[in-house]
Design a protein around this motif. Structure first.
Motif, PDB file in Angstrom:
ATOM      1  N   LEU A  96      57.225 -27.215   2.371  1.00  0.00           N
ATOM      2  CA  LEU A  96      58.571 -27.695   2.415  1.00  0.00           C
ATOM      3  C   LEU A  96      59.480 -26.483   2.890  1.00  0.00           C
ATOM      4  N   LEU A  97      60.174 -26.765   4.150  1.00  0.00           N
ATOM      5  CA  LEU A  97      61.223 -25.717   4.237  1.00  0.00           C
ATOM      6  C   LEU A  97      62.501 -26.043   3.577  1.00  0.00           C
ATOM      7  N   THR A  98      63.019 -24.718   3.270  1.00  0.00           N
ATOM      8  CA  THR A  98      64.359 -25.181   2.283  1.00  0.00           C
ATOM      9  C   THR A  98      65.086 -23.742   2.568  1.00  0.00           C
ATOM     10  N   SER A  99      66.354 -23.833   2.022  1.00  0.00           N
ATOM     11  CA  SER A  99      67.221 -22.571   2.316  1.00  0.00           C
ATOM     12  C   SER A  99      66.617 -21.375   1.842  1.00  0.00           C
ATOM     13  N   SER A 100      65.630 -21.305   0.988  1.00  0.00           N
ATOM     14  CA  SER A 100      65.384 -20.096   0.363  1.00  0.00           C
ATOM     15  C   SER A 100      64.486 -19.404   1.354  1.00  0.00           C
ATOM     16  N   ASP A 101      63.668 -20.282   2.368  1.00  0.00           N
ATOM     17  CA  ASP A 101      62.804 -19.621   3.339  1.00  0.00           C
ATOM     18  C   ASP A 101      63.728 -18.868   4.190  1.00  0.00           C
ATOM     19  N   TYR A 102      64.896 -19.409   4.735  1.00  0.00           N
ATOM     20  CA  TYR A 102      65.849 -18.584   5.827  1.00  0.00           C
ATOM     21  C   TYR A 102      66.422 -17.439   4.953  1.00  0.00           C
ATOM     22  N   ILE A 103      66.320 -17.329   3.493  1.00  0.00           N
ATOM     23  CA  ILE A 103      66.884 -16.414   2.795  1.00  0.00           C
ATOM     24  C   ILE A 103      65.905 -15.159   2.851  1.00  0.00           C
ATOM     25  N   ASN A 104      64.861 -15.561   2.622  1.00  0.00           N
ATOM     26  CA  ASN A 104      63.362 -14.472   2.635  1.00  0.00           C
ATOM     27  C   ASN A 104      63.350 -13.891   3.812  1.00  0.00           C
ATOM     28  N   VAL A 105      63.791 -14.574   5.078  1.00  0.00           N
ATOM     29  CA  VAL A 105      63.755 -14.084   6.444  1.00  0.00           C
ATOM     30  C   VAL A 105      64.871 -13.180   6.390  1.00  0.00           C
ATOM     31  N   ILE A 106      65.968 -13.362   5.959  1.00  0.00           N
ATOM     32  CA  ILE A 106      67.139 -12.458   6.048  1.00  0.00           C
ATOM     33  C   ILE A 106      66.635 -10.965   5.130  1.00  0.00           C
ATOM     34  N   GLN A 107      66.207 -11.199   4.160  1.00  0.00           N
ATOM     35  CA  GLN A 107      65.588 -10.299   3.137  1.00  0.00           C
ATOM     36  C   GLN A 107      64.560  -9.309   4.010  1.00  0.00           C
ATOM     37  N   TYR A 108      63.562 -10.237   4.533  1.00  0.00           N
ATOM     38  CA  TYR A 108      62.595  -9.251   5.209  1.00  0.00           C
ATOM     39  C   TYR A 108      63.240  -8.477   6.546  1.00  0.00           C
ATOM     40  N   TYR A 109      64.110  -8.836   7.032  1.00  0.00           N
ATOM     41  CA  TYR A 109      64.667  -8.221   8.295  1.00  0.00           C
ATOM     42  C   TYR A 109      65.593  -7.031   7.868  1.00  0.00           C
ATOM     43  N   TYR A 110      66.284  -7.361   6.704  1.00  0.00           N
ATOM     44  CA  TYR A 110      67.194  -6.048   6.272  1.00  0.00           C
ATOM     45  C   TYR A 110      66.338  -5.091   5.420  1.00  0.00           C
TER      46      TYR A 110
END
Length: 345
Positions: A88-102
């Motif tokens: 299930l794709l949720t907002s948490s997954d996008y936040i994880n991507v942000i964390q990864y790239y920062y």
């Protein structure tokens, strides 16, 4: 002697009222659990609904645009190579991507080419929980779906059927905690029997709360959401008065179109960009009863309740997951001592 007798009689009456409320509370919980066992997950679905399923080969940036264009914040994922539900794709997954790239700024230029099937790599890289893949068959008891949601701490659960002829899974729909609780509130009259107040139920979080101010950078709040595994952060002023709440779904508005520069905004600036459809912050006190809370869920679309005192100071947060878990608890078990709502604040 007469005064002593009168006091004793009043004390007996007081205890009798408490006993009645306690007994009704147990009966109400048992009735609700029986209701959940007598209904299927399919019963909760509305007559008409829309389902959006995303293929795991889709670019993360495009998936975000699709969610925003359709006014939704989550979607089931489908692996077309295996013909199976992939999470299930949720907002948490996008936040994880942000964390990864920062954490890995040298890889920021690759964000345009990042696909949904690479989310596992992101999770491993930043050390967070993997993508949720729990699901339930639509004709299983609703009680089973609730148990799975509580065990996985998921706020949603997909309904997955199986086509024996084509030998492949079918994603039927997605149930949310809110939809389940509203279904219970609308159709199970025994919710009126839940007359005990929050302070006596050991529900919610009242200590070591994550908070921010209007001047806190959004990126700092994102770090808090990931580190503390929460979906929202109450926004307070210098005196601890509740002003607003910043949710994980709010982050999606700031990365619209795959642009990440707006994460440098403060919470106050970001809140100004919210949609007019935002329904505000739902609050309650620790004296509010569970029956009134269930009635609020029946009438209003909410995701959590922020517990405040009579001066609007933050005391705690009660999520829908907390309420759902309480409704599933053993009604005859001895309740644990409620946490001190003022502790560590």
């Amino acid at each position: 002697m007469e005064i002593t007798s009168r006091i004793a009689i009043e004390d007996v009456r007081f205890k009798s009222t408490e006993d009645i409320i306690e007994s009704e509370q147990r009966q109400g919980l048992k009735a609700i659990q029986a209701f959940l066992k007598g209904k299927t997950a399919y019963d909760v679905l509305p007559v008409s609904f829309r389902l959006l399923v995303l293929d795991t080969s889709l670019l993360v940036r495009k998936s975000l645009n699709i969610l925003q264009q359709n006014g939704i914040v989550s979607a089931p994922l489908w692996n077309s190579k295996t013909s199976k539900f992939a999470g299930l794709l949720t907002s948490s997954d996008y936040i994880n991507v942000i964390q990864y790239y920062y954490q890995n700024p040298e890889k920021l230029d690759k964000v345009e080419h990042f696909t949904l099937d690479g989310l596992r790599d992101v999770e491993r890289a930043i050390g967070v929980q993997p993508l949720e893949t729990v699901s339930v068959h639509p004709f299983k008891p609703l009680y089973d779906a609730c148990l799975k949601m509580v065990a996985s701490k998921g706020r949603r659960i997909p309904l997955i059927d199986y086509d024996a002829e084509k030998q492949r899974e079918i994603v039927l729909s997605v149930l949310t905690q809110y939809r389940i609780l509203k279904f219970v509130a609308q159709n199970c009259k025994e919710t009126r029997m839940l007359r005990k107040p929050l302070r006596d139920l050991n529900i919610g979080c009242y200590s070591n709360l994550v908070t921010a101010t209007m001047d806190t950078p959004v990126l700092d709040v994102i770090h808090l959401l990931v580190q503390r595994d929460v979906s929202s952060v109450p926004i307070l002023d210098a005196d601890g008065t509740l002003l607003n709440i910043y949710e994980s779904v709010d982050v999606l508005l700031l990365i619209k179109g795959g642009i990440y520069t707006d994460l440098e905004l403060t919470v106050g600036e970001a809140i100004m960009r919210r949609s007019d459809e935002f329904e505000g912050v739902y609050t309650c006190t620790d004296q509010d009863r569970m029956d009134t809370i269930m009635d609020t869920i029946r009438r209003s679309r909410l995701h959590r309740l922020v517990v405040i005192d009579d001066k609007n100071k933050l005391k705690g947060v009660v999520s829908l997951g907390d309420i759902l878990q309480y409704l599933l608890e053993d009604a005859d078990a001895t309740p644990a001592a409620a946490p001190d709502p003022l502790a560590d604040l």
